[in-house]
Scaffold this motif. Structure first.
Motif, PDB file in Angstrom:
ATOM      1  N   THR A 150       1.286 -21.746   3.080  1.00 51.22           N
ATOM      2  CA  THR A 150       1.093 -20.277   2.706  1.00 51.22           C
ATOM      3  C   THR A 150      -0.204 -20.065   3.273  1.00 51.22           C
ATOM      4  OG1 THR A 150      -0.184 -21.233   0.756  1.00 51.22           O
ATOM      5  CG2 THR A 150       1.796 -20.419   0.708  1.00 51.22           C
ATOM      6  N   PHE A 151      -1.038 -20.940   4.293  1.00 51.89           N
ATOM      7  CA  PHE A 151      -2.293 -20.683   4.527  1.00 51.89           C
ATOM      8  C   PHE A 151      -2.535 -21.500   5.933  1.00 51.89           C
ATOM      9  CE2 PHE A 151      -6.879 -21.834   5.151  1.00 51.89           C
ATOM     10  CZ  PHE A 151      -7.422 -20.292   4.848  1.00 51.89           C
ATOM     11  N   ASN A 152      -3.348 -20.984   6.807  1.00 51.80           N
ATOM     12  CA  ASN A 152      -3.721 -21.515   8.136  1.00 51.80           C
ATOM     13  C   ASN A 152      -5.135 -20.999   8.574  1.00 51.80           C
ATOM     14  OD1 ASN A 152      -4.454 -21.940  10.721  1.00 51.80           O
ATOM     15  ND2 ASN A 152      -1.938 -22.162  11.417  1.00 51.80           N
ATOM     16  N   GLY A 153      -6.183 -21.915   8.367  1.00 54.31           N
ATOM     17  CA  GLY A 153      -7.344 -21.549   8.904  1.00 54.31           C
ATOM     18  C   GLY A 153      -8.525 -22.411   8.141  1.00 54.31           C
ATOM     19  N   VAL A 154      -9.708 -21.791   7.956  1.00 56.49           N
ATOM     20  CA  VAL A 154     -10.814 -22.283   7.338  1.00 56.49           C
ATOM     21  C   VAL A 154     -10.853 -22.156   5.886  1.00 56.49           C
ATOM     22  CG1 VAL A 154     -13.434 -22.584   7.495  1.00 56.49           C
ATOM     23  CG2 VAL A 154     -12.196 -22.421   9.713  1.00 56.49           C
ATOM     24  N   ARG A 155     -11.000 -23.026   5.157  1.00 51.84           N
ATOM     25  CA  ARG A 155     -10.893 -23.074   3.572  1.00 51.84           C
ATOM     26  C   ARG A 155     -11.716 -23.725   2.920  1.00 51.84           C
ATOM     27  NH1 ARG A 155      -5.323 -23.084   0.931  1.00 51.84           N
ATOM     28  NH2 ARG A 155      -5.731 -20.950   0.260  1.00 51.84           N
ATOM     29  N   ILE A 156     -12.271 -23.310   1.815  1.00 54.04           N
ATOM     30  CA  ILE A 156     -13.158 -23.920   0.856  1.00 54.04           C
ATOM     31  C   ILE A 156     -12.404 -24.334  -0.244  1.00 54.04           C
ATOM     32  CG2 ILE A 156     -15.115 -24.071  -0.643  1.00 54.04           C
ATOM     33  CD1 ILE A 156     -16.310 -21.778   1.219  1.00 54.04           C
ATOM     34  N   ASN A 157     -12.420 -25.826  -0.498  1.00 56.14           N
ATOM     35  CA  ASN A 157     -11.636 -26.259  -1.597  1.00 56.14           C
ATOM     36  C   ASN A 157     -12.594 -27.301  -2.593  1.00 56.14           C
ATOM     37  OD1 ASN A 157      -9.187 -26.410   0.490  1.00 56.14           O
ATOM     38  ND2 ASN A 157      -8.679 -25.888  -1.620  1.00 56.14           N
ATOM     39  N   LYS A 158     -12.027 -27.439  -3.877  1.00 55.83           N
ATOM     40  CA  LYS A 158     -12.758 -28.400  -4.582  1.00 55.83           C
ATOM     41  C   LYS A 158     -12.505 -30.010  -4.233  1.00 55.83           C
ATOM     42  CE  LYS A 158     -12.589 -25.315  -8.722  1.00 55.83           C
ATOM     43  NZ  LYS A 158     -11.758 -25.395 -10.082  1.00 55.83           N
ATOM     44  N   LEU A 159     -13.513 -30.848  -4.299  1.00 55.11           N
ATOM     45  CA  LEU A 159     -13.135 -32.100  -3.869  1.00 55.11           C
ATOM     46  C   LEU A 159     -12.301 -32.834  -4.654  1.00 55.11           C
ATOM     47  CD1 LEU A 159     -13.900 -34.209  -1.794  1.00 55.11           C
ATOM     48  CD2 LEU A 159     -15.828 -34.543  -3.108  1.00 55.11           C
ATOM     49  N   SER A 160     -12.466 -32.314  -6.159  1.00 52.85           N
ATOM     50  CA  SER A 160     -11.706 -32.767  -7.262  1.00 52.85           C
ATOM     51  C   SER A 160     -10.309 -32.750  -6.919  1.00 52.85           C
ATOM     52  CB  SER A 160     -11.836 -32.325  -8.716  1.00 52.85           C
ATOM     53  OG  SER A 160     -12.233 -30.871  -8.604  1.00 52.85           O
ATOM     54  N   ASP A 161      -9.877 -31.499  -6.325  1.00 48.62           N
ATOM     55  CA  ASP A 161      -8.570 -31.356  -6.352  1.00 48.62           C
ATOM     56  C   ASP A 161      -7.845 -32.351  -5.014  1.00 48.62           C
ATOM     57  OD1 ASP A 161      -8.546 -29.291  -7.824  1.00 48.62           O
ATOM     58  OD2 ASP A 161      -8.517 -27.582  -6.117  1.00 48.62           O
ATOM     59  N   TYR A 162      -8.732 -33.190  -4.513  1.00 52.66           N
ATOM     60  CA  TYR A 162      -8.317 -33.937  -3.243  1.00 52.66           C
ATOM     61  C   TYR A 162      -8.739 -35.436  -3.758  1.00 52.66           C
ATOM     62  CZ  TYR A 162      -7.208 -30.111  -0.002  1.00 52.66           C
ATOM     63  OH  TYR A 162      -6.608 -29.126   0.604  1.00 52.66           O
ATOM     64  N   SER A 163      -8.791 -35.531  -4.887  1.00 51.70           N
ATOM     65  CA  SER A 163      -9.306 -36.911  -5.093  1.00 51.70           C
ATOM     66  C   SER A 163      -8.454 -38.082  -4.992  1.00 51.70           C
ATOM     67  CB  SER A 163      -9.590 -36.886  -6.789  1.00 51.70           C
ATOM     68  OG  SER A 163      -8.530 -36.770  -7.550  1.00 51.70           O
ATOM     69  N   LYS A 164      -7.060 -37.791  -5.002  1.00 48.12           N
ATOM     70  CA  LYS A 164      -6.302 -38.757  -4.667  1.00 48.12           C
ATOM     71  C   LYS A 164      -6.018 -38.974  -3.475  1.00 48.12           C
ATOM     72  CE  LYS A 164      -3.398 -38.275  -8.965  1.00 48.12           C
ATOM     73  NZ  LYS A 164      -2.047 -37.917  -9.570  1.00 48.12           N
ATOM     74  N   ARG A 165      -6.475 -38.124  -2.508  1.00 46.86           N
ATOM     75  CA  ARG A 165      -6.274 -38.434  -0.819  1.00 46.86           C
ATOM     76  C   ARG A 165      -7.790 -38.897  -0.234  1.00 46.86           C
ATOM     77  NH1 ARG A 165      -4.010 -33.133   1.610  1.00 46.86           N
ATOM     78  NH2 ARG A 165      -4.467 -34.484   3.556  1.00 46.86           N
ATOM     79  N   TYR A 166      -8.828 -38.760  -1.313  1.00 46.97           N
ATOM     80  CA  TYR A 166     -10.198 -39.009  -0.826  1.00 46.97           C
ATOM     81  C   TYR A 166     -10.260 -40.533  -0.060  1.00 46.97           C
ATOM     82  CZ  TYR A 166     -15.366 -39.566  -0.430  1.00 46.97           C
ATOM     83  OH  TYR A 166     -16.613 -39.987  -0.099  1.00 46.97           O
ATOM     84  N   SER A 167     -10.838 -40.595   1.216  1.00 46.79           N
ATOM     85  CA  SER A 167     -10.781 -41.808   1.885  1.00 46.79           C
ATOM     86  C   SER A 167     -12.279 -42.540   1.852  1.00 46.79           C
ATOM     87  CB  SER A 167     -10.181 -42.060   3.203  1.00 46.79           C
ATOM     88  OG  SER A 167      -8.738 -41.761   3.064  1.00 46.79           O
ATOM     89  N   THR A 168     -13.168 -41.696   2.505  1.00 48.73           N
ATOM     90  CA  THR A 168     -14.656 -42.142   2.603  1.00 48.73           C
ATOM     91  C   THR A 168     -15.444 -41.120   3.009  1.00 48.73           C
ATOM     92  OG1 THR A 168     -15.892 -43.833   3.767  1.00 48.73           O
ATOM     93  CG2 THR A 168     -14.292 -42.844   5.189  1.00 48.73           C
ATOM     94  N   ALA A 169     -16.709 -41.073   3.390  1.00 56.28           N
ATOM     95  CA  ALA A 169     -17.752 -40.288   3.754  1.00 56.28           C
ATOM     96  C   ALA A 169     -18.786 -40.689   4.931  1.00 56.28           C
ATOM     97  CB  ALA A 169     -18.054 -39.509   2.542  1.00 56.28           C
ATOM     98  N   ARG A 170     -19.269 -40.226   5.639  1.00 51.89           N
ATOM     99  CA  ARG A 170     -19.933 -40.594   6.691  1.00 51.89           C
ATOM    100  C   ARG A 170     -21.249 -39.334   6.792  1.00 51.89           C
ATOM    101  NH1 ARG A 170     -19.217 -45.556   7.895  1.00 51.89           N
ATOM    102  NH2 ARG A 170     -20.524 -45.322   9.895  1.00 51.89           N
TER     103      ARG A 170
END
Length: 173
Positions: A150-170
């Motif tokens: 339903t979407f294509n482009g730049v978007r802002i999301n909550k990090l908590s919505d991706y918590s199961k997919r979170y890997s690392t940060a730099r």
């Protein structure tokens, strides 16, 4: 030598020693102040750069399209990592194209110590391999170039919505 001359000589010597010690201490103290000012300036510079990068990324909302494996700034077609490469590049931060390279850029930062401008990486939920990158913007949110049904482009999301997919940060700033 009279007692008065002897006393005067001792006073002059003592004053000279004190002046030397004070000037030496001032020079020593100044170098630490200079280091502290440099560290503060560096942190301020990184913060200002992060704010600029985030503003640039936000300004591309509604303009950029996601295309897997594409790095085409002239048409504003990017995948997730060419998008971060493009936005950071506008602020003099050189990133290689590809999450496989970007996941080793800069230095590791824990999820609990994220700062604005940190790169955050995700897996696809099926494997632990890094497959997506975004930019942490603060307040538990990140901005990224993405695609869905339903979407294509730049978007802002909550990090908590991706918590199961979170890997690392730099941190690259």
């Amino acid at each position: 030598m009279t007692n008065q001359n002897h006393w005067f000589k001792k006073t002059v010597i003592a004053t000279a020693v004190c002046a030397t010690l004070v000037s030496g201490h001032a020079a020593f103290g100044t170098s630490h102040i200079g280091q502290a000012e440099a560290a503060t300036a560096s942190a301020t510079s990184a913060s200002a750069k992060a704010n600029g990068i985030i503003a640039a990324a936000k300004s591309l909302q509604g303009k950029v399209k996601y295309k897997y494996g594409v790095n085409n700034p002239s048409k504003l077609y990017f995948d997730c990592s060419s998008f971060t490469k493009y936005v950071f590049g506008k602020y003099g931060v050189s990133l290689k194209w590809g999450t496989a390279s970007q996941k080793y850029a800069g230095k590791y930062v824990s999820k609990s110590n994220l700062q604005k401008g940190d790169l955050i990486f995700f897996n696809n939920g099926k494997s632990s391999a890094v497959s997506h990158v975004g930019i942490y913007i603060g307040n538990g949110q990140f901005i990224h170039n993405t695609i869905s049904s339903t979407f294509n482009g730049v978007r802002i999301n909550k990090l908590s919505d991706y918590s199961k997919r979170y890997s690392t940060a730099r941190r690259v700033l």
